[in-house]
Scaffold this motif. Structure first.
Motif, PDB file in Angstrom:
ATOM      1  N   VAL A   1       0.836  -1.204   0.000  1.00 16.79           N
ATOM      2  CA  VAL A   1       0.000   0.000   0.000  1.00 16.79           C
ATOM      3  C   VAL A   1       0.873   1.257   0.000  1.00 16.79           C
ATOM      4  O   VAL A   1       0.605   2.209  -0.741  1.00 16.79           O
ATOM      5  N   CYS A   2       1.924   1.249   0.810  1.00 18.50           N
ATOM      6  CA  CYS A   2       2.811   2.424   0.880  1.00 18.50           C
ATOM      7  C   CYS A   2       3.650   2.582  -0.386  1.00 18.50           C
ATOM      8  O   CYS A   2       3.845   3.697  -0.869  1.00 18.50           O
ATOM      9  N   SER A   3       4.122   1.492  -0.945  1.00 22.11           N
ATOM     10  CA  SER A   3       5.021   1.584  -2.104  1.00 22.11           C
ATOM     11  C   SER A   3       4.290   2.036  -3.359  1.00 22.11           C
ATOM     12  O   SER A   3       4.868   2.669  -4.223  1.00 22.11           O
ATOM     13  N   ARG A   4       2.991   1.718  -3.448  1.00 25.15           N
ATOM     14  CA  ARG A   4       2.246   2.103  -4.645  1.00 25.15           C
ATOM     15  C   ARG A   4       1.359   3.317  -4.380  1.00 25.15           C
ATOM     16  O   ARG A   4       0.586   3.712  -5.230  1.00 25.15           O
ATOM     17  N   ASP A   5       1.456   3.848  -3.186  1.00 31.42           N
ATOM     18  CA  ASP A   5       0.637   4.998  -2.801  1.00 31.42           C
ATOM     19  C   ASP A   5      -0.848   4.714  -3.039  1.00 31.42           C
ATOM     20  O   ASP A   5      -1.564   5.531  -3.620  1.00 31.42           O
ATOM     21  N   GLY A   6      -1.273   3.552  -2.628  1.00 30.27           N
ATOM     22  CA  GLY A   6      -2.682   3.187  -2.739  1.00 30.27           C
ATOM     23  C   GLY A   6      -2.911   2.089  -3.752  1.00 30.27           C
ATOM     24  O   GLY A   6      -2.307   2.098  -4.813  1.00 30.27           O
TER      25      GLY A   6
END
Length: 138
Positions: A44-49
């Motif tokens: 979730v954090c690496s793809r910004d959602g």
């Protein structure tokens, strides 16, 4: 080397994998996160959602399981559900500030633990192990 040697190598590799998993679980204890939750938070954090379906795919788990993991993270205020601008029926999981902070802390703790474990090997052995493992990775 006969067949027995191959089985021994496989057994050793499985034991190392179990050691890594046990250490990962212990590393996550201060945040009371499961390995699935930690991996989900990283995605979730690496793809910004992400959409729940994308999360399930990234974690290689059933969509229902991804929903449970997301629920656990949302209850702890680490992620929030928002409407997907591209499709209002779809839901996106986005990290909260707390979620981003926990993700950084977990990454730092994992890196420190990994460094501690692999420090048992010389730099040359670490490089050789990495080279060998890359050859065996699908």
């Amino acid at each position: 080397m006969g067949n027995g040697g191959t089985a021994t190598l496989g057994d050793l590799l499985m034991r190392v994998a179990r050691t890594l998993r046990r250490r990962f679980i212990a590393t996550l204890a201060p945040w009371d996160l499961s390995p699935h939750q930690a991996r989900a938070l990283r995605v979730v954090c690496s793809r910004d959602g992400v959409r729940l379906s994308e999360l399930a795919e990234a974690l290689r788990i059933a969509p229902r399981s991804a929903t449970e993991v997301a629920d656990g993270l949302q209850e702890r205020d680490l992620v929030e559900r928002t409407a997907d601008p591209a499709d209002r029926r779809a839901v996106r999981l986005t990290p909260t500030e707390a979620g981003r902070r926990v993700q950084r802390e977990v990454d730092d703790a994992r890196a420190a633990d990994s460094h501690e474990l692999f420090a048992r090997l010389s730099a040359a052995d670490r490089a050789e192990l990495e080279r060998i493992l890359r050859q065996l990775t699908d």
